[in-house]
Write an enzyme that holds these catalytic residues in place. Sequence first.
Site: not given
Length: 131
Positions: A52-53
Amino acid sequence: MGHPHNGPRRHPLRRRLLQSAPHLPSRFPQLPPEMKFTSQMWHPNVYEDGKVCISILHPPGEDAMNAQETADERWRPILGVEQILISVISMLSDPNDESPANLDAAVQWRNDRPAFKKKVRQCVRKSQDDC
């Protein structure tokens, strides 16, 4: 260990369980945890490997290479798991296609929303079959 999460409301992931694997670094809480979906994901802010960014998971302080993001948006030791989950649910509902981790998903999100939703549903079905 994976953790199931319900998808956000009014979204192709609604009422779908998503498997994730959080990782706490040895310097937690000074450094942010890493969150990675173990379910296949098609999302502008999720790398192909499931990582996840989002800003809240970036190390504290200013980033000279990322002028879009302020230090207040990044990880701070006072934040906890609840804030991370809220941010991830928000990200799933409202992708940031201006700073994508998955460029192809971002382009499809911008230009062909029905095809994007179809691909998300295919990933959800695959994830359910894998459970």
